[in-house]
Every structure is written in structure tokens, then in C-alpha cells.
Design an enzyme around this catalytic site. Structure first.
Site, mmCIF file in Angstrom:
data_model
loop_
_atom_site.group_PDB
_atom_site.id
_atom_site.type_symbol
_atom_site.label_atom_id
_atom_site.label_comp_id
_atom_site.label_asym_id
_atom_site.label_seq_id
_atom_site.Cartn_x
_atom_site.Cartn_y
_atom_site.Cartn_z
ATOM 1 N N ALA A 250 -16.924 0.627 21.502
ATOM 2 C CA ALA A 250 -15.505 0.896 21.226
ATOM 3 C C ALA A 250 -14.743 0.812 22.226
ATOM 4 C CB ALA A 250 -15.291 2.252 20.500
ATOM 5 N N ALA A 251 -15.125 0.213 23.336
ATOM 6 C CA ALA A 251 -14.254 -0.009 24.549
ATOM 7 C C ALA A 251 -13.010 -1.088 24.087
ATOM 8 C CB ALA A 251 -14.750 -0.565 25.916
ATOM 9 N N GLY A 252 -13.584 -2.078 23.302
ATOM 10 C CA GLY A 252 -12.646 -3.118 22.995
ATOM 11 C C GLY A 252 -11.689 -2.435 22.104
ATOM 12 N N ASP A 253 -12.144 -1.809 20.959
ATOM 13 C CA ASP A 253 -11.273 -1.163 19.850
ATOM 14 C C ASP A 253 -10.218 -0.284 20.519
ATOM 15 O OD1 ASP A 253 -12.733 -2.444 18.137
ATOM 16 O OD2 ASP A 253 -14.167 -0.709 17.723
HETATM 17 P P1 ADP Z 1 -15.780 -5.131 23.751
HETATM 18 O O1 ADP Z 1 -15.936 -3.996 23.641
HETATM 19 O O2 ADP Z 1 -14.671 -5.793 22.604
HETATM 20 O O3 ADP Z 1 -16.908 -6.077 24.002
HETATM 21 P P2 ADP Z 1 -14.884 -5.464 26.669
HETATM 22 O O4 ADP Z 1 -16.327 -5.119 26.954
HETATM 23 O O5 ADP Z 1 -14.153 -6.516 27.058
HETATM 24 O O6 ADP Z 1 -14.447 -5.423 24.975
HETATM 25 O O7 ADP Z 1 -14.002 -4.224 26.953
HETATM 26 C C1 ADP Z 1 -12.735 -3.866 26.680
HETATM 27 C C2 ADP Z 1 -11.741 -3.505 27.706
HETATM 28 O O8 ADP Z 1 -12.464 -2.084 27.980
HETATM 29 C C3 ADP Z 1 -11.975 -4.139 29.034
HETATM 30 O O9 ADP Z 1 -10.731 -4.974 29.067
HETATM 31 C C4 ADP Z 1 -11.642 -3.019 29.975
HETATM 32 O O10 ADP Z 1 -10.486 -2.469 30.015
HETATM 33 C C5 ADP Z 1 -12.315 -1.886 29.473
HETATM 34 N N1 ADP Z 1 -13.671 -1.729 29.848
HETATM 35 C C6 ADP Z 1 -14.803 -2.217 29.328
HETATM 36 N N2 ADP Z 1 -15.947 -1.746 30.025
HETATM 37 C C7 ADP Z 1 -15.280 -1.099 30.969
HETATM 38 C C8 ADP Z 1 -15.996 -0.744 32.351
HETATM 39 N N3 ADP Z 1 -17.379 -0.630 32.469
HETATM 40 N N4 ADP Z 1 -15.244 -0.016 33.099
HETATM 41 C C9 ADP Z 1 -13.713 0.022 32.857
HETATM 42 N N5 ADP Z 1 -13.136 -0.433 31.772
HETATM 43 C C10 ADP Z 1 -13.983 -1.114 30.999
#
Ligand code: ADP
Length: 305
Positions: A250-253
Site C-alpha cells: 500500500a505504499a503506492g496507494d
Molecule cells: P507501489 O507500491 O505501487 O509499487 P512504489 O513501490 O513505487 O509503489 O512506492 C510508492 C511510493 O512510496 C514511492 O514513490 C515512495 O515515495 C514511497 N516508498 C516506497 N518504498 C519506500 C521505502 N522503502 N522508503 C521510503 N519510501 C518508500
């Protein structure tokens, strides 16, 4: 008055099993734990936008089952307007997730009720679209529904965001002209543009292609590397805050919901991206999907000097 965000998208119940390793075909394994967590990209982004300051309405479908009731209750608990969440015959959307000790996962998603969110259904809820400042869509409901939502959002002059997730193929070409902000991750950007994305340079090449295809502006999220913003004139890399990652679900969400809430509230693009990135970084320090999404006060505390 808080800014109004409408999300057209999925609600799924995540059934999460932990096991030492992933089972092979035909194998039965004894797992270590099991939990039932509300999810679905649409609902996750709705929860993120609501916790991060927006007034949110959800348009979607749940099944006539216990999961459907729980999915709706989870959104209502966040003060999300669910008048346009319909209950339909059949099962709710579910995601069957197995996570192993190395955090590798294997997932089967059954769309269930999400497949019943048709373009006709969306037309019934046009007043909900009309009342919003900003619209967010993803790809876990039928393509015809997403296509209608994007077109209608543009006609109504709303800010239109598409998070093309999950994506493994090109989008219909006529969608691009309705999108103000296209927000793919690396693999989605590659699927849409045909450019393999594994660096800032390749992200720039993919973003350039997506803008040439008609998208207004593009934000490619790059995991721990942050994100790349492109508006057709220039690029800007936003490094992610450095945190100890526990679970990136859910980082992307969280990024999409946070960016949308900030933008709808009148913040500039750069500020909205930084805000979304802090929210997403905080989410990766906690386990789970919806439970990991931070509140506005958490983001403000992190950003305080
Ligand atoms: P998804 O979850 O859709 O694959 P990402 O992995 O690109 O998307 O993560 C979305 C956003 O979450 C990134 O642009 C960043 O801002 C944040 N993020 C993801 N992983 C990390 C991490 N390990 N440390 C800090 N921020 C993170």
C-alpha cells in the site's frame, strides 16, 4: 470546507497467510498466521485521502456477504461517504495472499463484486462525480467503467488522476487525453510505455513517451528512490524520505491518496508530491495495507522542523 475527492474503484478483502515458504503446486503447507484485512486499491486510496485531510466519497461494489459488510464498515469508520457503494449478488472481491519468511508473496485476486461496477452503474452516481473536486481511478474495476469515469471527470472539469494499477498491458489510447496526472510505478510505466524502467534516465524516457501519448503530467513512483515528475517541459526527481522499511504494501496507494488530498486542498504539485511521499514512507514503516496508512497529524509531525 475540506476538498472533495471521489474514488471510483475496487474494494477487496485481503486474506493474508504467513508461511515459512510459498507452497508448490499440489503441496499442502502448515502456515504460521492468518489475518483478514480490508484492502483493494480503490478503498486503500480512499482511506489514504480521508486520513490525509480530504472529504472522500467512494463509488464501488461489494458482495452480499460478511466481507462486503466489513469492507463498507471500514470505510464508514474513516468518515468516507459510501452512498455510492452498492451491494450486489455474489461474493465480494477477495485477495488470497501468502507471504513467506523472505517477504516474497504470491497473490490470487478474485474481483467478484468489483466486476459489477459497470459504466451504467456509474451513470447513476453522476451527482457524486459532479460534487467532487478531484477524481481518482485505478484498474481493478472493468475497463469500460474506468474509461467512462475518466471521460466524465474531464467533461466536468475535475482534476483526473489515474493510477494504472495493476497494469501489464497498454491502456486504450483514447483514455490518455482525459488524464491530468498519470501515476504508475516502475513496472506499470514499463507496461504502458514499452520502455523498461530501472533508473532515472529510463523513467524520464518512459514519462516522455506517456506524455506524447496524451497524458497531462506523469509521476512515476520509484519505491525507495522516490518519484519522478514530468510535465512535458521538464523533469524533477523527488527523493523519498529515508525510513526503515517493514512492509511496503500500500505504499503506492498511500502516495496516490496523499498526493490527491494535498492537490485537491490547493497545494502546488511539488508540495503535494513531498506530502504524498512522507505519507507513503510512514506507511512502509508499519505492517498491512489500510492499517499502515498514516493520519494527517503523523505526516505533519514528520515534516515539522
Ligand atoms: P507501489 O507500491 O505501487 O509499487 P512504489 O513501490 O513505487 O509503489 O512506492 C510508492 C511510493 O512510496 C514511492 O514513490 C515512495 O515515495 C514511497 N516508498 C516506497 N518504498 C519506500 C521505502 N522503502 N522508503 C521510503 N519510501 C518508500
Amino acid at each position: 470546507m475540506p476538498a472533495k475527492v471521489v474514488v471510483v474503484g475496487s474494494l477487496n478483502m485481503d486474506l493474508v497467510t504467513r508461511a515459512s515458504r510459498l507452497p508448490k503446486g499440489g503441496e499442502t503447507l502448515i502456515g504460521e498466521s492468518f489475518s483478514v484485512v480490508s484492502g483493494g486499491k480503490g478503498a486503500n486510496q480512499a482511506v489514504a485521502a480521508a486520513r490525509l485531510g480530504a472529504q472522500v466519497s467512494m463509488i464501488g461494489c461489494v458482495g452480499r456477504d460478511a466481507y462486503g459488510d466489513a469492507l463498507r464498515a471500514a470505510l464508514l469508520a474513516e468518515q468516507i461517504d459510501c452512498q455510492a457503494v452498492s451491494t450486489v449478488d455474489g461474493s465480494s472481491g477477495v485477495a488470497l495472499i501468502v507471504v513467506d519468511d523472505n517477504s516474497q508473496n504470491s497473490i490470487v485476486i478474485v474481483p467478484g463484486a468489483n466486476g459489477a461496477l459497470t459504466a451504467d452503474q456509474l451513470k447513476r452516481f453522476d451527482p457524486v462525480l459532479q460534487a467532487a473536486d478531484l477524481l481518482i481511478c485505478q484498474l481493478e474495476v472493468p475497463d469500460a467503467t474506468v474509461g467512462h469515469a475518466l471521460k466524465r471527470g474531464r467533461e466536468l472539469g475535475k482534476i483526473v488522476i489515474l493510477n494504472p494499477a495493476p497494469a501489464s498491458r497498454a491502456l486504450p489510447a483514447h483514455w490518455y487525453g482525459s488524464i491530468d496526472y498519470l501515476i504508475p510505478n516502475e513496472s506499470e510505466a514499463a507496461a504502458l510505455s514499452g520502455v523498461a524502467v530501472d533508473s532515472l534516465d529510463t523513467a524520464q524516457a518512459a514519462a516522455t513517451k506517456l506524455i506524447a501519448m496524451g497524458a497531462g503530467k506523469v509521476i512515476i513512483t520509484l519505491g525507495a528512490q522516490g518519484s519522478l515528475f514530468a510535465d512535458g517541459n521538464s523533469f524533477q526527481h523527488f527523493p523519498a524520505p529515508s525510513v526503515k522499511a517493514v512492509d511496503t504494501t500500500a505504499a503506492g496507494d498511500t502516495f496516490v491518496g496523499g498526493f490527491a488530498a494535498a492537490l485537491a486542498a490547493g497545494k502546488g504539485e511539488a508540495e503535494a508530491i513531498r506530502f504524498g511521499q512522507v505519507a507513503a514512507a510512514l506507511s512502509v514503516t508499519r505492517a498491512g495495507a489500510q492499517p499502515s496508512i498514516p493520519a494527517l497529524s503523523d505526516v505533519q509531525a514528520f515534516q515539522a522542523p
